[in-house]
Design a protein around this motif. Sequence first.
Motif, PDB file in Angstrom:
ATOM      1  N   SER A  43      22.315 -29.528 -39.216  1.00 56.62           N
ATOM      2  CA  SER A  43      23.395 -30.264 -38.558  1.00 56.62           C
ATOM      3  C   SER A  43      22.904 -31.634 -38.092  1.00 56.62           C
ATOM      4  O   SER A  43      21.695 -31.900 -38.030  1.00 56.62           O
ATOM      5  CB  SER A  43      23.909 -29.465 -37.363  1.00 56.62           C
ATOM      6  OG  SER A  43      22.887 -29.389 -36.386  1.00 56.62           O
ATOM      7  N   VAL A  44      23.864 -32.495 -37.718  1.00 63.14           N
ATOM      8  CA  VAL A  44      23.520 -33.853 -37.293  1.00 63.14           C
ATOM      9  C   VAL A  44      22.609 -33.829 -36.061  1.00 63.14           C
ATOM     10  O   VAL A  44      21.588 -34.522 -35.996  1.00 63.14           O
ATOM     11  CB  VAL A  44      24.804 -34.657 -37.000  1.00 63.14           C
ATOM     12  CG1 VAL A  44      24.470 -35.988 -36.326  1.00 63.14           C
ATOM     13  CG2 VAL A  44      25.577 -34.908 -38.291  1.00 63.14           C
ATOM     14  N   ASN A  47      19.140 -32.440 -36.917  1.00 65.05           N
ATOM     15  CA  ASN A  47      18.397 -33.331 -37.796  1.00 65.05           C
ATOM     16  C   ASN A  47      17.995 -34.619 -37.086  1.00 65.05           C
ATOM     17  O   ASN A  47      16.904 -35.140 -37.310  1.00 65.05           O
ATOM     18  CB  ASN A  47      19.228 -33.660 -39.048  1.00 65.05           C
ATOM     19  CG  ASN A  47      18.347 -33.840 -40.274  1.00 65.05           C
ATOM     20  OD1 ASN A  47      17.194 -33.417 -40.268  1.00 65.05           O
ATOM     21  ND2 ASN A  47      18.878 -34.454 -41.299  1.00 65.05           N
ATOM     22  N   ALA A  48      18.876 -35.156 -36.226  1.00 62.81           N
ATOM     23  CA  ALA A  48      18.520 -36.361 -35.476  1.00 62.81           C
ATOM     24  C   ALA A  48      17.316 -36.094 -34.573  1.00 62.81           C
ATOM     25  O   ALA A  48      16.397 -36.917 -34.475  1.00 62.81           O
ATOM     26  CB  ALA A  48      19.713 -36.841 -34.653  1.00 62.81           C
ATOM     27  N   ASN A 415      20.630 -33.093 -44.766  1.00 65.81           N
ATOM     28  CA  ASN A 415      22.020 -33.125 -44.276  1.00 65.81           C
ATOM     29  C   ASN A 415      22.974 -32.616 -45.347  1.00 65.81           C
ATOM     30  O   ASN A 415      22.711 -32.750 -46.536  1.00 65.81           O
ATOM     31  CB  ASN A 415      22.415 -34.557 -43.893  1.00 65.81           C
ATOM     32  CG  ASN A 415      21.902 -34.939 -42.516  1.00 65.81           C
ATOM     33  OD1 ASN A 415      21.159 -35.894 -42.361  1.00 65.81           O
ATOM     34  ND2 ASN A 415      22.280 -34.165 -41.507  1.00 65.81           N
ATOM     35  N   ARG A 423      25.593 -40.457 -39.694  1.00 66.58           N
ATOM     36  CA  ARG A 423      25.720 -40.120 -38.266  1.00 66.58           C
ATOM     37  C   ARG A 423      24.361 -39.718 -37.690  1.00 66.58           C
ATOM     38  O   ARG A 423      24.032 -40.032 -36.545  1.00 66.58           O
ATOM     39  CB  ARG A 423      26.735 -38.988 -38.089  1.00 66.58           C
ATOM     40  CG  ARG A 423      28.170 -39.392 -38.374  1.00 66.58           C
ATOM     41  CD  ARG A 423      29.155 -38.366 -37.837  1.00 66.58           C
ATOM     42  NE  ARG A 423      28.996 -37.055 -38.457  1.00 66.58           N
ATOM     43  CZ  ARG A 423      29.526 -36.702 -39.618  1.00 66.58           C
ATOM     44  NH1 ARG A 423      30.233 -37.582 -40.300  1.00 66.58           N
ATOM     45  NH2 ARG A 423      29.342 -35.497 -40.120  1.00 66.58           N
ATOM     46  N   THR A 424      23.588 -39.027 -38.499  1.00 66.88           N
ATOM     47  CA  THR A 424      22.239 -38.656 -38.058  1.00 66.88           C
ATOM     48  C   THR A 424      21.413 -39.900 -37.747  1.00 66.88           C
ATOM     49  O   THR A 424      20.723 -39.978 -36.715  1.00 66.88           O
ATOM     50  CB  THR A 424      21.538 -37.832 -39.154  1.00 66.88           C
ATOM     51  OG1 THR A 424      22.252 -36.626 -39.359  1.00 66.88           O
ATOM     52  CG2 THR A 424      20.102 -37.509 -38.753  1.00 66.88           C
ATOM     53  N   THR A 425      21.502 -40.896 -38.625  1.00 74.02           N
ATOM     54  CA  THR A 425      20.723 -42.124 -38.427  1.00 74.02           C
ATOM     55  C   THR A 425      21.120 -42.822 -37.134  1.00 74.02           C
ATOM     56  O   THR A 425      20.261 -43.337 -36.393  1.00 74.02           O
ATOM     57  CB  THR A 425      20.942 -43.080 -39.609  1.00 74.02           C
ATOM     58  OG1 THR A 425      20.797 -42.365 -40.825  1.00 74.02           O
ATOM     59  CG2 THR A 425      19.944 -44.218 -39.581  1.00 74.02           C
ATOM     60  N   TRP A 427      22.280 -41.476 -34.408  1.00 68.99           N
ATOM     61  CA  TRP A 427      21.720 -40.757 -33.268  1.00 68.99           C
ATOM     62  C   TRP A 427      20.209 -40.924 -33.171  1.00 68.99           C
ATOM     63  O   TRP A 427      19.633 -40.947 -32.077  1.00 68.99           O
ATOM     64  CB  TRP A 427      22.089 -39.260 -33.359  1.00 68.99           C
ATOM     65  CG  TRP A 427      23.459 -39.014 -32.813  1.00 68.99           C
ATOM     66  CD1 TRP A 427      24.586 -38.701 -33.512  1.00 68.99           C
ATOM     67  CD2 TRP A 427      23.861 -39.087 -31.440  1.00 68.99           C
ATOM     68  NE1 TRP A 427      25.671 -38.579 -32.684  1.00 68.99           N
ATOM     69  CE2 TRP A 427      25.252 -38.803 -31.398  1.00 68.99           C
ATOM     70  CE3 TRP A 427      23.192 -39.367 -30.248  1.00 68.99           C
ATOM     71  CZ2 TRP A 427      25.958 -38.796 -30.198  1.00 68.99           C
ATOM     72  CZ3 TRP A 427      23.896 -39.367 -29.057  1.00 68.99           C
ATOM     73  CH2 TRP A 427      25.267 -39.081 -29.050  1.00 68.99           C
TER      74      TRP A 427
END
Length: 701
Positions: A43-44, A47-48, A415, A423-425, A427
């Motif tokens: 998940s975001v 992973n973040a 992802n 979105r991960t990036t 965060w």
Amino acid sequence: MNIDYYILAFSAITVVVTIWMGFWAAKQARTASDFFVAGRSVSVGWNASAISGEYLSAASFMGIAGMVMSSGYDALWYPVCYACGYLFLLLFIAGPLRRFGAYTIPDFAEGRYDSPLFRKIAVVFVLFIGFFYTMPQMKGAGTTLAYIFPGLPYWAGVVLVGAVITLNVALGGMKGITLVQAFQYWMKMFAISVPIFVLMAVYGSYGKQLEQNNYGMSSRQILMKDLPLPAGIHGKEVSFNFTAVTSDQLLQLYADLTKRTLIPPAKTLAAELDSLLQGKLTKLGLNRPFWPTNLFVGNSSSGATTSQLKEYIEQSFEACDLSLVAVGDAAFRVLPSSEVLAESVVVRKPLPEKAPGDATWLSPFGPLTTKAAKAAGITGEAAKPYSLLYTYSLIIALICGTAGLPHILVRFYTNPDGGAAKRTTMWVMILIGIFYVFPPVFGVMGRNLFPELYSGIGAKGTDKIVLELPRLLNEKYAPLGSILSGITCAGAFAAFMSTFSGLLVSMTGALAHDVYGRMLKPKSTPEQRMRMFKIASVLIGVVSILLGSLVEPLEINFMVGQAFAIAAASYFPLLFMSVWWRGMTMKGAAVGMLSGGICALIAVTLTNLSNLASDPGPMGKLFAGFAPMNDFWAQHPLLRILCEQPAIWTVPLAILLMLGLSRATQRDVPGDVRKKMLVLHAPEKLGLKQEYIQEQQVGGH
């Protein structure tokens, strides 16, 4: 061996938890997809945290603080540019890269240009960048273990930590390490922030600490600095029987020399001071004729200059455990030194000879960027062009290198889709931006409160300020200092373990998936590739440990900056151009990547070898053959800068070669390039996304 058991306990807990999580997660990793891309199901939020945990390496946790302390505000380029690199990733690379659906960057290189040869070239650079980046992590490991176990050889820490991480990666692959790295990010955030808040509460805020450098002199120097002296004294030698002076005379002499008075000026000084200090002068026997027997008065009885006399006066107060605190432009209050700290008055310890001066330390062109010019004897305005060149090159390396690190890029494949990758990036930028607020504060406080580290070299130098500084609290609140130092040690473990884990996964994936699974045995089963993953992780781990054992004399962040330069000159141009220019050909991409990457690799290797040759320890003997290069660098500072930080010429070189050769070989543009560009850029809702590697759909065999 004098071991602090609080520090040992916190560090041990971190290692044990990491190993336990690795074993636990290993049970969840069953397929090749789990090992290489965590089943593309992270998940975001997770992973973040995991990417931030992986990115915040020993260079971020220990190196930035050490470099700010040693090189001043020059070093702030590191955290600023680290964060900026993610903005570049967010805008241009993360989403398209994930939509392509590869396992590794070599996968992308082969798939984008339909060229198995390009995969081989890409694999080589994964290993080059990976091994360069593991060395500063190993330096962090050796430094931390040597701190926890005084007397333990540096290499022993490298071997121990390297073995633990290799075991973790071999057991669980990407899926296992994702959970561990996410945990480690929050561990690092806790470990870097809590001690700094406590330190500032006790020793003064960041502003007060910084103020000491703004004045360009210590509190005591400010108090004693040269002011216009009375006519007849200034510039002349005066005779004074220092050994027979009374306290009244001493204080009066101080007032005469500095034109400053001690509170209150109208009364008998010794009696008034005694009253202010609640009789402490009487208890110490200092209300009688002053006999500073602890002082080295030498030839002070005659022929002393006014500056020497002021120095003797200062020493007299210090020997009596008294400090002068400014309470106005022309007045001071005398306090016991122990009470000075209680009033949060920052008193900086004397800086050793090796420490840079305040003006240099605060300059935007400080010791970091003027090293080459200084070695060549170039100073002042003449040195500024060299500093600018170094600064610009460093900025290019750090920003472009962040967008070209294989072990970070590969995490975006975990992802579910490109939108989640973007979105991960975003965060990640927030998480690491918050983290980077704290290490520079350690560096500033370390300069004032722990300047002894300037005299250390290797694992005993400024790189360990994050570990050492909290222990100062033991002077007042033992064992709080040891507990907080234990927490920062735990954070340091988390830092180099998480980054080394990611690098190991990246390099191991390149060997097991790209070399073994795609080149040597393309018909191998997922089980065979998983077995090869475990074997390759041990092989990579051993080589990393050997390399890490050689770099004790080098600064952590210095090595990281060079690893970023190699990534900036190789993978960054490849990814950026491949994602955004449909006219790029395999020949253009390969020649540009090889030229830029290899030039950067050779340049930084030469400077590192010559730096190692300067080490007074065993590394100096081992690399003595490269010592003459330092004479060459001194005569050619421009060449030294271009080799030490080569991004300013290797990145343009790679891009220009890609452009030129691709134009010259336009007929070789892949026939399906329009389709590939559509896959890279089309929103997920259009349903055009593909998975270049489909094994996860049939995994688990």
